[in-house]
Design a protein around this motif. Structure first.
Motif, mmCIF file in Angstrom:
data_model
loop_
_atom_site.group_PDB
_atom_site.id
_atom_site.type_symbol
_atom_site.label_atom_id
_atom_site.label_comp_id
_atom_site.label_asym_id
_atom_site.label_seq_id
_atom_site.Cartn_x
_atom_site.Cartn_y
_atom_site.Cartn_z
ATOM 1 N N GLU A 1 5.718 112.888 25.111
ATOM 2 C CA GLU A 1 4.331 112.622 24.699
ATOM 3 C C GLU A 1 3.396 113.744 25.132
ATOM 4 O OE1 GLU A 1 4.344 107.689 24.830
ATOM 5 O OE2 GLU A 1 3.657 108.857 26.560
ATOM 6 N N MET A 2 3.536 114.198 26.374
ATOM 7 C CA MET A 2 2.658 115.263 26.875
ATOM 8 C C MET A 2 2.921 116.569 26.137
ATOM 9 S SD MET A 2 0.215 115.509 29.095
ATOM 10 C CE MET A 2 -0.739 116.669 30.066
ATOM 11 N N SER A 3 4.187 116.869 25.880
ATOM 12 C CA SER A 3 4.540 118.094 25.155
ATOM 13 C C SER A 3 3.954 118.066 23.748
ATOM 14 C CB SER A 3 6.062 118.252 25.085
ATOM 15 O OG SER A 3 6.621 118.354 26.379
ATOM 16 N N ALA A 4 4.072 116.923 23.081
ATOM 17 C CA ALA A 4 3.521 116.793 21.730
ATOM 18 C C ALA A 4 1.996 116.920 21.742
ATOM 19 C CB ALA A 4 3.926 115.444 21.130
ATOM 20 N N ALA A 5 1.344 116.296 22.731
ATOM 21 C CA ALA A 5 -0.119 116.358 22.826
ATOM 22 C C ALA A 5 -0.594 117.793 23.019
ATOM 23 C CB ALA A 5 -0.608 115.479 23.982
ATOM 24 N N MET A 6 0.072 118.537 23.904
ATOM 25 C CA MET A 6 -0.330 119.911 24.176
ATOM 26 C C MET A 6 -0.031 120.837 22.991
ATOM 27 S SD MET A 6 -1.871 119.875 27.068
ATOM 28 C CE MET A 6 -2.467 118.259 26.513
ATOM 29 N N ALA A 7 1.074 120.569 22.282
ATOM 30 C CA ALA A 7 1.396 121.369 21.092
ATOM 31 C C ALA A 7 0.340 121.142 20.012
ATOM 32 C CB ALA A 7 2.784 121.004 20.584
ATOM 33 N N ILE A 8 -0.071 119.889 19.831
ATOM 34 C CA ILE A 8 -1.130 119.573 18.871
ATOM 35 C C ILE A 8 -2.426 120.288 19.256
ATOM 36 C CG2 ILE A 8 -2.659 117.720 18.065
ATOM 37 C CD1 ILE A 8 -0.209 115.843 18.216
ATOM 38 N N LEU A 9 -2.769 120.219 20.539
ATOM 39 C CA LEU A 9 -3.987 120.860 21.019
ATOM 40 C C LEU A 9 -3.959 122.370 20.807
ATOM 41 C CD1 LEU A 9 -6.588 119.872 22.324
ATOM 42 C CD2 LEU A 9 -5.565 120.299 24.555
#
Length: 301
Positions: free
Chosen positions: A10-18
């Motif tokens: 979840e954190m990896s996906a959130a940061m990639a989106i950001l």
């Protein structure tokens, strides 16, 4: 899938989106004031739907909590305005690197307002980040490679980091409040703040611009908040900090691949210095070994 693995995803996906947010801001082709307004509007709608589905809107918040969240919302919105404005002036790569001076803003606030001790390690990381800033500021960007107001872009990115730190300090006062509600209040504040300045007389005429704006609100705000807050609940602080550096790495890759921006060697060294210093500050890396107190078997960071 255990909580740590799920939180990491979840954190990896959130940061990639950001990390892709600059790409959508630039491709929307809209004035920054309008971009932030529509991000807040679409984000508010998304978070309202999600909050209703999760039953979060049944929570009764005091006027004090709403007021504090709204104050944080003002800081967040100013942060977005400054950061998005910096993209076209200093490039996405440089603006994002400078924006990652956020930990040092927090350290400064801690020392000024909460009497937190400035250790030699923290001061060293600050000095390394400052040296990186000097290298970036002194670099001469290629004509046409970035906007014509390079230095202003750097100052805007620093200002964005400052207001992010203000929002972070304010949000500390909201412990126990559902984070989705905090985010909802913040983007609603953004809608109210920016509505008088949004250009409703000349709305985007093409589906592409609307798609970019809607994505910024739905994906980069609503979905990103859900993923990030879900990860925060599952991961230890040090892992959250390490995964947060996916954001600047993706931002640099987007800048290079999508826009063909190439950094000078001094800019690369400066950006790397800032990110390493920010990582050291976030993750508690120690540079100086001191004799620990006899009463404590562990070194104090």
């Amino acid at each position: 899938m255990n909580d740590t693995v799920r939180g990491t995803v979840e954190m990896s996906a959130a940061m990639a989106i950001l990390g892709t947010i600059g790409w959508f801001v630039v491709l929307s082709g809209q004035p920054i004031m309008d971009v932030v307004f529509w991000r807040c509007a679409f984000g508010a709608l998304t978070l309202l739907i999600i909050g209703t589905a999760l039953g979060l809107l049944r929570n009764r918040l005091s006027l004090r909590i709403i007021g504090i969240a709204a104050l944080g919302g003002v800081a967040i919105v100013v942060n977005w305005l400054l950061l998005f404005s910096a993209f076209s002036r200093a490039s996405i790569s440089i603006a994002t690197a400078v924006y990652n001076t956020q930990p040092f803003m927090l350290v400064g606030f801690g020392a000024l307002f909460f009497a937190e001790r400035l250790t030699l390690t923290k001061l060293t990381w600050l000095a390394i980040a400052f040296a990186g800033m000097v290298l970036i500021v002194e670099a001469a960007p290629d004509a046409g490679d970035v906007g014509t107001d390079y230095f202003t872009g750097i100052v805007m990115a620093l200002g964005a980091a400052f207001f992010w730190a203000v929002a972070a300090i304010v949000t500390k006062k909201l412990k126990g409040t559902p984070p989705h509600l905090i985010a909802l209040i913040q983007v609603c504040v953004g809608v109210v703040m920016l509505a008088p300045f949004a250009n409703f007389s000349q709305l985007p005429a093409d589906a592409w611009s609307w798609t970019m704006l809607a994505t910024l609100g739905i994906v980069h705000t609503g979905l990103m908040y859900i993923l990030m807050y879900g990860a925060i609940q599952k991961l230890p602080t040090h892992l959250q900090g390490s995964l947060s550096f996916i954001y600047p790495v993706v931002a640099v890759l987007v800048d290079v691949v999508a826009f063909g921006h190439r950094l000078h060697l001094s800019q690369i060294v400066g950006a790397t210095a800032i990110l390493i210093a920010a990582a050291g500050m976030n993750l508690g890396w120690t540079l100086w070994k001191g004799k620990p107190p006899i009463a404590s078997p562990h070194p104090i960071k």
